[in-house]
Design a protein around this motif. Sequence first.
Motif, PDB file in Angstrom:
ATOM      1  N   PRO A   5       0.800  -1.232   0.000  1.00  0.00           N
ATOM      2  CA  PRO A   5       0.000   0.000   0.000  1.00  0.00           C
ATOM      3  C   PRO A   5       0.828   1.276   0.000  1.00  0.00           C
ATOM      4  N   GLN A   6       2.002   1.256   0.606  1.00  0.00           N
ATOM      5  CA  GLN A   6       2.814   2.479   0.632  1.00  0.00           C
ATOM      6  C   GLN A   6       3.302   2.840  -0.765  1.00  0.00           C
ATOM      7  N   VAL A   7       3.643   1.821  -1.568  1.00  0.00           N
ATOM      8  CA  VAL A   7       4.068   2.084  -2.943  1.00  0.00           C
ATOM      9  C   VAL A   7       2.907   2.656  -3.743  1.00  0.00           C
ATOM     10  N   LEU A   8       1.718   2.076  -3.591  1.00  0.00           N
ATOM     11  CA  LEU A   8       0.552   2.551  -4.327  1.00  0.00           C
ATOM     12  C   LEU A   8       0.171   3.967  -3.906  1.00  0.00           C
ATOM     13  N   ARG A   9       0.255   4.257  -2.613  1.00  0.00           N
ATOM     14  CA  ARG A   9      -0.088   5.595  -2.146  1.00  0.00           C
ATOM     15  C   ARG A   9       0.866   6.638  -2.743  1.00  0.00           C
ATOM     16  N   ALA A  10       2.160   6.297  -2.769  1.00  0.00           N
ATOM     17  CA  ALA A  10       3.139   7.224  -3.350  1.00  0.00           C
ATOM     18  C   ALA A  10       2.898   7.404  -4.841  1.00  0.00           C
ATOM     19  N   ALA A  11       2.560   6.312  -5.544  1.00  0.00           N
ATOM     20  CA  ALA A  11       2.295   6.399  -6.980  1.00  0.00           C
ATOM     21  C   ALA A  11       1.055   7.247  -7.251  1.00  0.00           C
ATOM     22  N   TYR A  12       0.013   7.065  -6.445  1.00  0.00           N
ATOM     23  CA  TYR A  12      -1.219   7.841  -6.623  1.00  0.00           C
ATOM     24  C   TYR A  12      -0.943   9.330  -6.402  1.00  0.00           C
ATOM     25  N   THR A  13      -0.210   9.636  -5.350  1.00  0.00           N
ATOM     26  CA  THR A  13       0.129  11.035  -5.054  1.00  0.00           C
ATOM     27  C   THR A  13       0.952  11.653  -6.179  1.00  0.00           C
ATOM     28  N   GLU A  14       1.900  10.862  -6.711  1.00  0.00           N
ATOM     29  CA  GLU A  14       2.740  11.333  -7.821  1.00  0.00           C
ATOM     30  C   GLU A  14       1.888  11.646  -9.049  1.00  0.00           C
ATOM     31  N   MET A  15       0.979  10.764  -9.405  1.00  0.00           N
ATOM     32  CA  MET A  15       0.152  10.984 -10.593  1.00  0.00           C
ATOM     33  C   MET A  15      -0.831  12.131 -10.393  1.00  0.00           C
ATOM     34  N   ALA A  16      -1.389  12.245  -9.197  1.00  0.00           N
ATOM     35  CA  ALA A  16      -2.300  13.367  -8.924  1.00  0.00           C
ATOM     36  C   ALA A  16      -1.586  14.705  -9.119  1.00  0.00           C
ATOM     37  N   ALA A  17      -0.326  14.778  -8.694  1.00  0.00           N
ATOM     38  CA  ALA A  17       0.455  15.999  -8.870  1.00  0.00           C
ATOM     39  C   ALA A  17       0.712  16.265 -10.358  1.00  0.00           C
ATOM     40  N   LEU A  18       0.949  15.207 -11.129  1.00  0.00           N
ATOM     41  CA  LEU A  18       1.162  15.371 -12.570  1.00  0.00           C
ATOM     42  C   LEU A  18      -0.100  15.890 -13.253  1.00  0.00           C
ATOM     43  N   VAL A  19      -1.273  15.390 -12.831  1.00  0.00           N
ATOM     44  CA  VAL A  19      -2.535  15.887 -13.382  1.00  0.00           C
ATOM     45  C   VAL A  19      -2.710  17.359 -13.036  1.00  0.00           C
TER      46      VAL A  19
END
Length: 317
Positions: free
Chosen positions: A263-277
């Motif tokens: 879950p920590q990897v997924l949370r970081a990936a989600y946060t990264e993509m949200a920032a890109l959007v």
Amino acid sequence: MRAVQITAFGGPEVVTVREVPDPEPGPGQILIDVDRCGVNFADTLLRENAYLAGATLPLIPGIEVVGRTRDGRRVAALIEHGGYAERAAISRDGAFPVPGDLDDTAALALLAQGLTAWWLINRTTSVQPGESVVVHAAAGGVGSLAVQLAKISGAGRVIATASTPAKRDLALSLGADAAVDPGAGDLTKALIEANEGRPVDAVLEMIGGPVTGRSIAALAPFGRLAFYGMAGQVEPDPVSPRALQRTSATVSGFWLANALQRPQVLRAAYTEMAALVARGRLRVIHGGDHPMSEVRRAHEAMSARRTTGKLVLDPRT
């Protein structure tokens, strides 16, 4: 509450809106009011009892939700099932905070589809700067994000495949360097020609059937193919280990359900993509916002592969 419930497996006709009891949160879960739920190709397979995970009826489909907790926090979450409903029980630790500048469709698109695309690019195939990447079904939810994430990761050349001219044009508008019809007479040759005459380094494949083998044949030495779905519902031909050995190629599978254990990897990936959007570097294709009462129409379009981008349902209508 209103929800879509399946009581028999079959076609779109089996998805029906009914009144059902509210879900009871279990240990470590919280209840949210759902603003939108995501529609995925996996939902159509589950409806037919053809998905990787088994299903027990009656069942409320839907693995993605975005909404608000009882104390007003806006969150998105992946769940096992139960998303097509006015309320859903989600894991307290698995809830992703949603930034205020991210709309509901984008918040959902970055879940199953976005996290799959991110994992395929960054983990399964580990795309390196300058490498070429083939993205099959590039106008779909995963594909449209994978084209962009491949470019963001530094891929040298991204080759998209899509079944219609309009879908190929969409892939090109998202940053693909070339677009190919997967029904081409010699797909292997078409992919190599699209890569300026060179075999390709990585392939993201979710069609199945002959597309898989023809894509493997287009791989360069040390090339990687990541198989993450079978939209054509036709098993690929068997892969010869000796053929893989000749080019030191790798064929791997990916299912997001396994990544939920990190879950920590997924949370970081989600946060990264949200920032890109938010910065305008990652574009989410809005594929349609349907009232939940029109869920059958959404499933029909998804099954017929008439969709692009992210489809969502509004459970309040």
